[in-house]
Motif scaffolding. Sequence first.
Motif, PDB file in Angstrom:
ATOM      1  N   ASP A 118       6.066  64.018  12.895  1.00 19.72           N
ATOM      2  CA  ASP A 118       7.143  64.295  11.943  1.00 19.72           C
ATOM      3  C   ASP A 118       7.123  63.301  10.786  1.00 19.72           C
ATOM      4  N   ALA A 119       6.929  62.025  11.100  1.00 20.98           N
ATOM      5  CA  ALA A 119       6.920  61.009  10.039  1.00 20.98           C
ATOM      6  C   ALA A 119       5.771  61.244   9.072  1.00 20.98           C
ATOM      7  N   ALA A 120       4.588  61.561   9.586  1.00 22.04           N
ATOM      8  CA  ALA A 120       3.432  61.811   8.718  1.00 22.04           C
ATOM      9  C   ALA A 120       3.668  63.030   7.841  1.00 22.04           C
ATOM     10  N   ALA A 121       4.311  64.069   8.386  1.00 21.24           N
ATOM     11  CA  ALA A 121       4.596  65.268   7.595  1.00 21.24           C
ATOM     12  C   ALA A 121       5.551  64.947   6.447  1.00 21.24           C
ATOM     13  N   HIS A 122       6.571  64.148   6.721  1.00 18.81           N
ATOM     14  CA  HIS A 122       7.490  63.741   5.646  1.00 18.81           C
ATOM     15  C   HIS A 122       6.753  62.886   4.608  1.00 18.81           C
ATOM     16  N   GLY A 123       5.899  61.993   5.084  1.00 20.49           N
ATOM     17  CA  GLY A 123       5.138  61.169   4.147  1.00 20.49           C
ATOM     18  C   GLY A 123       4.230  61.997   3.265  1.00 20.49           C
ATOM     19  N   ASP A 124       3.546  62.966   3.857  1.00 14.68           N
ATOM     20  CA  ASP A 124       2.670  63.862   3.105  1.00 14.68           C
ATOM     21  C   ASP A 124       3.448  64.595   2.023  1.00 14.68           C
ATOM     22  N   ALA A 125       4.632  65.099   2.376  1.00 13.31           N
ATOM     23  CA  ALA A 125       5.439  65.846   1.412  1.00 13.31           C
ATOM     24  C   ALA A 125       5.837  64.983   0.217  1.00 13.31           C
ATOM     25  N   LEU A 126       6.141  63.718   0.468  1.00 15.11           N
ATOM     26  CA  LEU A 126       6.533  62.835  -0.628  1.00 15.11           C
ATOM     27  C   LEU A 126       5.333  62.405  -1.473  1.00 15.11           C
ATOM     28  N   VAL A 127       4.174  62.218  -0.841  1.00 16.87           N
ATOM     29  CA  VAL A 127       2.995  61.745  -1.581  1.00 16.87           C
ATOM     30  C   VAL A 127       2.379  62.864  -2.411  1.00 16.87           C
ATOM     31  N   LEU A 128       2.210  64.052  -1.822  1.00 11.90           N
ATOM     32  CA  LEU A 128       1.483  65.135  -2.497  1.00 11.90           C
ATOM     33  C   LEU A 128       2.368  66.311  -2.892  1.00 11.90           C
ATOM     34  N   GLY A 129       3.663  66.169  -2.752  1.00  5.28           N
ATOM     35  CA  GLY A 129       4.569  67.189  -3.263  1.00  5.28           C
ATOM     36  C   GLY A 129       4.398  68.540  -2.592  1.00  5.28           C
ATOM     37  N   SER A 130       4.400  69.602  -3.387  1.00  5.59           N
ATOM     38  CA  SER A 130       4.438  70.969  -2.856  1.00  5.59           C
ATOM     39  C   SER A 130       3.054  71.573  -2.691  1.00  5.59           C
ATOM     40  N   ARG A 131       2.065  70.774  -2.338  1.00  5.96           N
ATOM     41  CA  ARG A 131       0.730  71.333  -2.120  1.00  5.96           C
ATOM     42  C   ARG A 131       0.769  72.352  -0.976  1.00  5.96           C
ATOM     43  N   PHE A 132      -0.238  73.198  -0.932  1.00  3.33           N
ATOM     44  CA  PHE A 132      -0.332  74.214   0.114  1.00  3.33           C
ATOM     45  C   PHE A 132      -0.513  73.552   1.475  1.00  3.33           C
TER      46      PHE A 132
ATOM     47  N   ILE B  63      -0.320  74.531   5.887  1.00  3.02           N
ATOM     48  CA  ILE B  63      -0.203  75.561   6.917  1.00  3.02           C
ATOM     49  C   ILE B  63       1.012  75.312   7.788  1.00  3.02           C
ATOM     50  N   GLN B  64       1.246  74.079   8.185  1.00  5.73           N
ATOM     51  CA  GLN B  64       2.353  73.778   9.086  1.00  5.73           C
ATOM     52  C   GLN B  64       3.685  73.911   8.367  1.00  5.73           C
ATOM     53  N   PRO B  65       4.738  74.330   9.078  1.00  5.70           N
ATOM     54  CA  PRO B  65       6.070  74.359   8.470  1.00  5.70           C
ATOM     55  C   PRO B  65       6.610  72.939   8.329  1.00  5.70           C
ATOM     56  N   PRO B  66       7.651  72.750   7.520  1.00  5.94           N
ATOM     57  CA  PRO B  66       8.261  71.414   7.409  1.00  5.94           C
ATOM     58  C   PRO B  66       8.780  70.959   8.774  1.00  5.94           C
ATOM     59  N   PRO B  67       8.807  69.654   9.031  1.00  6.97           N
ATOM     60  CA  PRO B  67       9.313  69.165  10.323  1.00  6.97           C
ATOM     61  C   PRO B  67      10.784  69.507  10.504  1.00  6.97           C
ATOM     62  N   VAL B  68      11.152  69.775  11.750  1.00  9.11           N
ATOM     63  CA  VAL B  68      12.536  70.132  12.045  1.00  9.11           C
ATOM     64  C   VAL B  68      13.451  68.929  11.865  1.00  9.11           C
ATOM     65  N   ARG B  69      12.992  67.764  12.316  1.00 10.35           N
ATOM     66  CA  ARG B  69      13.819  66.553  12.189  1.00 10.35           C
ATOM     67  C   ARG B  69      13.802  66.054  10.754  1.00 10.35           C
ATOM     68  N   PRO B  70      14.963  65.834  10.143  1.00  8.25           N
ATOM     69  CA  PRO B  70      14.973  65.227   8.807  1.00  8.25           C
ATOM     70  C   PRO B  70      14.492  63.778   8.864  1.00  8.25           C
ATOM     71  N   LEU B  71      14.038  63.285   7.735  1.00  6.04           N
ATOM     72  CA  LEU B  71      13.511  61.927   7.660  1.00  6.04           C
ATOM     73  C   LEU B  71      14.546  60.902   8.114  1.00  6.04           C
TER      74      LEU B  71
ATOM     75  N   LEU C  20       6.759  61.636  23.142  1.00  7.38           N
ATOM     76  CA  LEU C  20       7.758  61.176  22.176  1.00  7.38           C
ATOM     77  C   LEU C  20       7.096  60.386  21.051  1.00  7.38           C
ATOM     78  N   VAL C  21       6.108  59.570  21.388  1.00  5.42           N
ATOM     79  CA  VAL C  21       5.381  58.807  20.366  1.00  5.42           C
ATOM     80  C   VAL C  21       4.652  59.749  19.423  1.00  5.42           C
ATOM     81  N   VAL C  22       3.941  60.728  19.976  1.00  4.52           N
ATOM     82  CA  VAL C  22       3.174  61.671  19.156  1.00  4.52           C
ATOM     83  C   VAL C  22       4.107  62.477  18.260  1.00  4.52           C
ATOM     84  N   ASP C  23       5.219  62.940  18.803  1.00 12.82           N
ATOM     85  CA  ASP C  23       6.157  63.727  18.000  1.00 12.82           C
ATOM     86  C   ASP C  23       6.747  62.897  16.865  1.00 12.82           C
ATOM     87  N   PHE C  24       7.054  61.635  17.142  1.00  7.26           N
ATOM     88  CA  PHE C  24       7.583  60.758  16.093  1.00  7.26           C
ATOM     89  C   PHE C  24       6.590  60.650  14.944  1.00  7.26           C
TER      90      PHE C  24
END
Length: 687
Positions: free
Chosen positions: A365-379, A381-389, A358-362
């Motif tokens: 997902d949080a890091a993926a959302h952070g990455d999307a906000l910091v670097l926008g639509s960069r290429f 490999i992983q799909p967007p996280p299933v859980r919304p921010l 549960l800790v790792v999954d949290f």
Amino acid sequence: MFVNRTEELAGLRDAALALAADPEPGVVMVVGVGGVGKTQLVAQAVRRELAQLFPDGRLYVDLEDHRRDGVVDLAAVLGGFLRALGVHKDYVPGRLAERTALFRSVAAPLRLLVKVDNVQHAPEARALVPPQGLLVVTGRRALPSLLMDGAVLIDVAPLDDRAGTELVRRWYADADEGTATDVVRLCAGHPLALRAAVEWLAARPQLTLDDVVRDLTAGRYGTGDDGAREAMGVAMGASGGAAQDGVGASGGPAQDGVGEAVDAVLDAVVAEVSDDTRHLYDLFGVLPGTTATADLLRAVGATRVDAGLGELLSSRLAVLVESADRPQRYRLHDVVRAHARQCARALPEERRRSLLRLVVDFYADAAAHGDALVLGSRFRIQPPPVRPLAELGAQEALFTGGADALEWLDAERDNLQAVVRIAADEGWHQEVWRLCESLWALYHSRKHLADCVESGLLGIEAAQHEARPDVEVRMRNQVARAAYELGDLDRAEAQLDAAAGLLELAGDPRLSGVVWESRGLIALARGRSEESPHAMGERAEEARQLFERALAANRAVPDRHGVVVQSYNVAQALVAGERWTDALGVLDEAAEVARTTGDEPMLPRIDLVRAQSFVGLGSLDRAVAATVAAADRAASLKQFAKLDQALELLAALADRAEDRPLRAACEEKLRELRRNMGLEPPAAPPA
């Protein structure tokens, strides 16, 4: 309450007074067993006198937050110091040597008080001594080489019977002196254990000190197994392997009795907390990192989190970490954490692994959302996280916007690194590489290059376990880029060689593009390091061909941002090869695509290379115009590093044109910019 530290406080005061009068920096070493009150002692000294002696600022770090396999990441520590001193993130360099030099430059005019906890080795302390002022380090044993350097030693021992009894009777004025003394002895004079025992009693008004003495003496709460006692003895006696020689802080036998006393008190306190609070305590024992937010604790199944945290705080088991501009973070005292981890080992293995997952999954997902906000639509490999921010924060979002996300990632950096390691240990390979890919946003933006290499190597192993050549290429490229920025070009090329062998299996042409781009950057770096113009020309042509391949890969997708970036790189290689006119043609096309797609951040970069092309062609007027455009765009976008480059180039062009007013204006703008960026600290306030 604070008692019986008169001698230690006097020693700190006298040392500080002597060192404050000396233009050379000084070091004070405060040593003692874990939880004995070293931090409280220094805090008292700071409040009473040290703050006035060193008025230009205070810096603090706990090295345990930056220790990996016994080694401290000093580059990360100095990066934090530089930002605390006001240096803008764009001006914090990546390499340890550069950060050390900048720290000494920025701190040179300041009389600073630097406090460093949990020092284990002398080089860790030496690297953090301010140019002026005082370094106060705490640790569990004296470091002879620091004493040979002239450090002043302050030894903090457990409370003796008299002082401990005085402290207990301040809390319980009507307590029998003999009973109070018995409590002190049962706690081995250890302030943390003593305070925890008294706080526990305060929550149970029906009990008396006599009840505490009787129950602890009779072992009503249990004393833990031998393994727990041994672990607590090590935790109390020294950090890491410091107690292996059997020498405590003062050179005498390690105080195993202190560890046993603290163990017994913690057993008593934890046995009586509510079930929800006990669950929180177990969670702290399972967590890979050292701190936790309420959102993380809720995400791993904790209930009544606020009440439980309040009980841990009031029981002196947890402390609130100072983080005024971020979500509140909590941590256990390191002695308590050792106890909590021993308790967590008693959990069923399936339960422990489920909590860890549960800790790792949290964090994934949080890091993926952070990455999307910091670097926008960069290429990616992983799909967007299933859980919304919104699902990751119970009361409000963890972060909003790119700047806020980057601050969250940086604040959670040590926990994130620990999570990557534990995911690798547990064989959760997909989560390892997902985290590594997302954390590029943090590594690249804040130059945590050593972290990037460490986690990237784990990401490579994870990709190999999953038979994912595309992921392995990405991971190897990230390690290569970090090594490139660290100046280790051979290591970078070795990673890219391995990645290149996987490109046919990787599929997405953008992965080929990132590898060719990294190879091109290395070729240019090698060319700049060679004195021969002919060698530079050959390297520039090699880089151009590599960037052209990367450009073709991005056009094949198509990835229009990638097209702009690789066109810009091609132009840089053409400028390095003195092909000025060809560079201008490439830059015009890149600028048109950038304007069409709204890729505004690339325009100042394009303008700067255009200006260099005009310089090569001898057209100073057009070079000045391009540089002014770059400066204007960089200023509007708050790209301060690019603004600095533009002003420097403009000053050089003014010098060549013998335009003294323009040069003077540029130099003044540069001074103002660098003051605002923290590179030139303001004058110290008058006494």
